[in-house]
Structure formats: structure tokens, C-alpha cells
Motif scaffolding. Structure first.
Motif, mmCIF file in Angstrom:
data_model
loop_
_atom_site.group_PDB
_atom_site.id
_atom_site.type_symbol
_atom_site.label_atom_id
_atom_site.label_comp_id
_atom_site.label_asym_id
_atom_site.label_seq_id
_atom_site.Cartn_x
_atom_site.Cartn_y
_atom_site.Cartn_z
ATOM 1 N N CYS A 45 0.824 -1.224 0.000
ATOM 2 C CA CYS A 45 0.000 0.000 0.000
ATOM 3 C C CYS A 45 0.855 1.270 0.000
ATOM 4 N N GLY A 46 2.196 1.114 0.067
ATOM 5 C CA GLY A 46 3.059 2.292 -0.096
ATOM 6 C C GLY A 46 3.753 2.765 1.178
ATOM 7 N N LYS A 47 3.764 1.941 2.225
ATOM 8 C CA LYS A 47 4.347 2.386 3.506
ATOM 9 C C LYS A 47 5.848 2.695 3.357
ATOM 10 N N SER A 48 6.584 1.746 2.778
ATOM 11 C CA SER A 48 8.033 1.973 2.634
ATOM 12 C C SER A 48 8.309 3.110 1.659
ATOM 13 N N THR A 49 7.466 3.224 0.638
ATOM 14 C CA THR A 49 7.620 4.324 -0.325
ATOM 15 C C THR A 49 7.444 5.666 0.392
ATOM 16 N N LEU A 50 6.444 5.756 1.255
ATOM 17 C CA LEU A 50 6.224 6.993 2.016
ATOM 18 C C LEU A 50 7.459 7.317 2.863
ATOM 19 N N LEU A 51 8.005 6.308 3.545
ATOM 20 C CA LEU A 51 9.183 6.560 4.386
ATOM 21 C C LEU A 51 10.370 7.021 3.536
ATOM 22 N N SER A 52 10.539 6.423 2.366
ATOM 23 C CA SER A 52 11.647 6.836 1.488
ATOM 24 C C SER A 52 11.497 8.297 1.065
ATOM 25 N N LEU A 53 10.257 8.730 0.847
ATOM 26 C CA LEU A 53 10.015 10.135 0.481
ATOM 27 C C LEU A 53 10.264 11.055 1.672
ATOM 28 N N LEU A 54 9.808 10.643 2.861
ATOM 29 C CA LEU A 54 10.003 11.482 4.056
ATOM 30 C C LEU A 54 11.481 11.619 4.390
ATOM 31 N N ALA A 55 12.243 10.549 4.134
ATOM 32 C CA ALA A 55 13.683 10.569 4.434
ATOM 33 C C ALA A 55 14.486 11.219 3.308
ATOM 34 N N GLY A 56 13.827 11.546 2.205
ATOM 35 C CA GLY A 56 14.546 12.160 1.087
ATOM 36 C C GLY A 56 15.447 11.177 0.358
ATOM 37 N N VAL A 57 15.158 9.904 0.482
ATOM 38 C CA VAL A 57 15.910 8.895 -0.276
ATOM 39 C C VAL A 57 15.483 8.968 -1.739
ATOM 40 N N VAL A 58 14.202 9.260 -1.953
ATOM 41 C CA VAL A 58 13.673 9.523 -3.298
ATOM 42 C C VAL A 58 12.880 10.834 -3.239
ATOM 43 N N VAL A 59 12.667 11.442 -4.410
ATOM 44 C CA VAL A 59 11.885 12.689 -4.460
ATOM 45 C C VAL A 59 10.680 12.488 -5.381
ATOM 46 N N PRO A 60 9.586 13.187 -5.104
ATOM 47 C CA PRO A 60 8.380 12.992 -5.907
ATOM 48 C C PRO A 60 8.505 13.646 -7.286
ATOM 49 N N GLN A 61 7.754 13.105 -8.251
ATOM 50 C CA GLN A 61 7.693 13.746 -9.570
ATOM 51 C C GLN A 61 6.880 15.044 -9.474
ATOM 52 N N GLN A 62 5.920 15.045 -8.546
ATOM 53 C CA GLN A 62 5.092 16.249 -8.326
ATOM 54 C C GLN A 62 4.891 16.462 -6.845
ATOM 55 N N GLY A 63 4.713 17.740 -6.457
ATOM 56 C CA GLY A 63 4.280 18.056 -5.105
ATOM 57 C C GLY A 63 5.407 18.413 -4.155
ATOM 58 N N VAL A 64 5.004 18.626 -2.901
ATOM 59 C CA VAL A 64 5.883 19.185 -1.874
ATOM 60 C C VAL A 64 6.109 18.164 -0.758
ATOM 61 N N VAL A 65 7.386 17.994 -0.368
ATOM 62 C CA VAL A 65 7.732 17.235 0.843
ATOM 63 C C VAL A 65 8.520 18.192 1.730
ATOM 64 N N GLU A 66 7.829 18.769 2.708
ATOM 65 C CA GLU A 66 8.494 19.722 3.600
ATOM 66 C C GLU A 66 8.728 19.046 4.950
ATOM 67 N N ILE A 67 9.991 19.011 5.372
ATOM 68 C CA ILE A 67 10.357 18.408 6.652
ATOM 69 C C ILE A 67 11.014 19.492 7.504
ATOM 70 N N ALA A 68 10.456 19.733 8.684
ATOM 71 C CA ALA A 68 10.977 20.753 9.611
ATOM 72 C C ALA A 68 11.221 22.077 8.884
ATOM 73 N N GLY A 69 10.274 22.446 8.022
ATOM 74 C CA GLY A 69 10.339 23.746 7.346
ATOM 75 C C GLY A 69 11.181 23.772 6.079
ATOM 76 N N GLN A 70 11.797 22.656 5.715
ATOM 77 C CA GLN A 70 12.648 22.607 4.517
ATOM 78 C C GLN A 70 11.980 21.788 3.422
#
Ligand SMILES: Nc1ncnc2c1ncn2[C@@H]1O[C@H](COP(=O)(O)OP(=O)(O)OP(=O)(O)O)[C@@H](O)[C@H]1O
Length: 245
Positions: A45-70
Motif C-alpha cells: 500500500c506504499g508504507k516503505s515508499t512513504l518513508l523513502s520520500l520522508l527521508a529524502g531517499v527519493v523525491v516525488p515527480q510532483q508536489g511538496v515534501v516539507e520536513i521541519a520547514g525545509q
């Protein structure tokens, strides 16, 4: 709790290379400082994919991933590595401990790569070595093992070392992927209580992924990922449950 937003996702879409359809598509999601989130859902269902995006291991093709203001999706890979070392503690299924280092050195290593964590420890007036010892004691790792190679440790003990390494220097966010999978029920509950107590003390937010939804009760918030992830079809009425949805 400070009211600071630690995770802010907007209009996110991510497909793995070579895949036509996205694995993850999230309209909006936020997590505040100090919140502890349990992410669950079936395999795929995408759990590991979500973690990879939150950790910045991968980046999305679209949209915003802001962590602690960055906005980490705007950073180069090298800058994301640097940001991750400073702001995110990772506990993955493979613990990524260094076999040629002893237990204490594996924990303090997280500070060698992070000016921010060293600064946080200085503010707390504690050395990296003393903090590593405190965390390992709290996580009930016997002192007789601290100067041994991590190769001599059981899986459950290695898990504790990985958690101490993630927590040292109080990063903004701890990301844990199935960290209790190798533990029996009693050790698992004890481990979770310690993880909660330590993240509360450091003020770190926690995102914790598991298949095992019996662990939910330990957490402030619960996220049924198939409901939030529009790339997965679902019938659940509400993705986010808990104190501050
Ligand atoms: N490295 C990858 N390359 C291509 N596709 C991938 C990759 N990793 C995951 N996927 C695909 O992305 C989708 C989501 O997988 P993901 O691993 O995020 O799910 P999960 O919920 O973590 O599953 P599990 O609980 O089994 O670990 C799946 O269709 C999977 O096949």
C-alpha cells in the motif's frame, strides 16, 4: 509540543522508475512536532515508499515534501543526505550498523555526520559518548556489550543500537520501519514504551510503520495509508484517527 509542523505533504505524486502508475499519491498530510504517528496498511500500500520520500531517499515527480520547514524535494541528493543526517533518525529493517565498529561507536557515528546533532548535545550540555551510554542503558542493552562489535549482538540487541543511533542528538523526526518485527510480544511492548519515553524526552516526532495494527494503542495518531494514498483504492471512511487529525 511547540505547534511547529514537522511533516507537510502537498499534492504529492511519486512513481518508481519505470512504473507508469504512481505508488503514492497524497493530497495533503501534516504532522506536528512531538506527535507520534502509527502508519499501517497491507503489503504494497506504499508504507516503505512513504518513508523513502520522508527521508529524502527519493523525491516525488510532483508536489511538496516539507520536513521541519525545509522543502527537501528541491534539494540536491548531497544536500538531502546532509539534511537527513541533521534532522532525521532512521531505524530501518536492515539496521545498517557498521560491523567493524563497536556498539558505542555505531551510536556516536550519527553525530560525526551531523553538526546539528552535536549542537543539540552541546545545548543539553552532554557529550556524544555520555549520551550514547545513557540511551543504551535506557534501551536496556547490557554494558558488557558496549565495547563489543555489533556482529556479536542478537537481532533484538542490534535493533536497540539502531534506535540509540537514531535518537542521539534529538533529531526533529524519527522514522522507523517495522523495528519490532524481530521481537517477541513482551520485548516488543517494552521496546515501544522506551521508544515513546525517549521521543517524548527529546521532543522528536515519530513515524512508525508496521503491518501489526495491535501496536496502534501506543501512538497518538494512526494513519491507515490505503485511505490517504489515492494511488490505492479503498473503502475506509477516515484515514487519520487520533488526538490531532
Ligand atoms: N524500488 C522499487 N522499484 C519499483 N517499484 C517499487 C519499489 N519499491 C516498491 N515498489 C512498488 O511500490 C508499491 C508500494 O510498495 P511499498 O514497498 O511502498 O509497500 P509497503 O506498504 O511498504 O509493502 P510491505 O508492507 O510489503 O513492505 C508496490 O506496488 C511495490 O511493488
Amino acid at each position: 509540543m511547540t505547534g511547529k509542523v514537522i511533516i507537510d505533504l502537498k499534492q504529492l505524486s511519486f512513481a518508481w522508475p519505470g512504473q507508469a502508475k504512481p505508488a503514492l499519491s497524497i493530497d495533503a498530510f501534516r504532522l506536528n512536532a512531538g506527535e507520534r504517528l502509527f502508519v499501517y496498511g497491507p503489503s504494497g500500500c506504499g508504507k516503505s515508499t512513504l518513508l523513502s520520500l520522508l527521508a529524502g531517499v527519493v523525491v516525488p515527480q510532483q508536489g511538496v515534501v516539507e520536513i521541519a520547514g525545509q522543502r527537501i524535494e528541491k534539494l540536491s541528493a548531497a544536500k538531502r543526505d546532509h539534511f537527513r543526517a541533521d534532522h532525521i533518525g532512521l531505524v530501518f529493517q536492515q539496521f545498517n550498523l557498521l560491523p567493524y565498529l563497536n556498539v558505542l561507536d555505531n551510536v556516536t557515528l550519527a553525530c560525526d555526520f551531523s553538526h546539528q546533532r552535536v549542537t543539540n548535545l552541546k545545548q543539553a550540555q552532554v557529550s556524544a559518548l555520555d549520551e550514547a551510554k545513557r540511551l543504551l542503558s535506557r534501551l536496556l542493552l547490557p554494558e558488557s556489550l558496549w565495547t563489543k562489535s555489533v556482529m556479536n549482538l542478537s537481532i533484538g540487541q542490534q535493533q536497540r543500537v539502531a534506535v540509540a543511533r537514531a535518537l542521539i542528538g534529538a533529531p526533529d523526526l524519527i522514522i522507523a520501519d517495522e523495528p519490532t518485527s524481530a521481537l517477541d510480544r513482551e520485548s516488543r511492548d517494552q521496546f515501544l514504551q522506551l521508544l515513546m519515553a525517549e521521543t517524548e524526552q527529546s521532543g522528536s516526532s515519530l513515524v512508525f510503520v508496521s503491518h501489526d495494527d495491535s501496536l496502534k494503542s501506543h501512538f497518538d495518531r494512526h494513519l491507515h495509508l490505503p485511505t490517504l494514498n489515492q494511488a490505492v483504492s479503498t473503502v475506509e471512511p477516515s484515514a487519520v484517527e487520533g488526538a490531532n487529525p
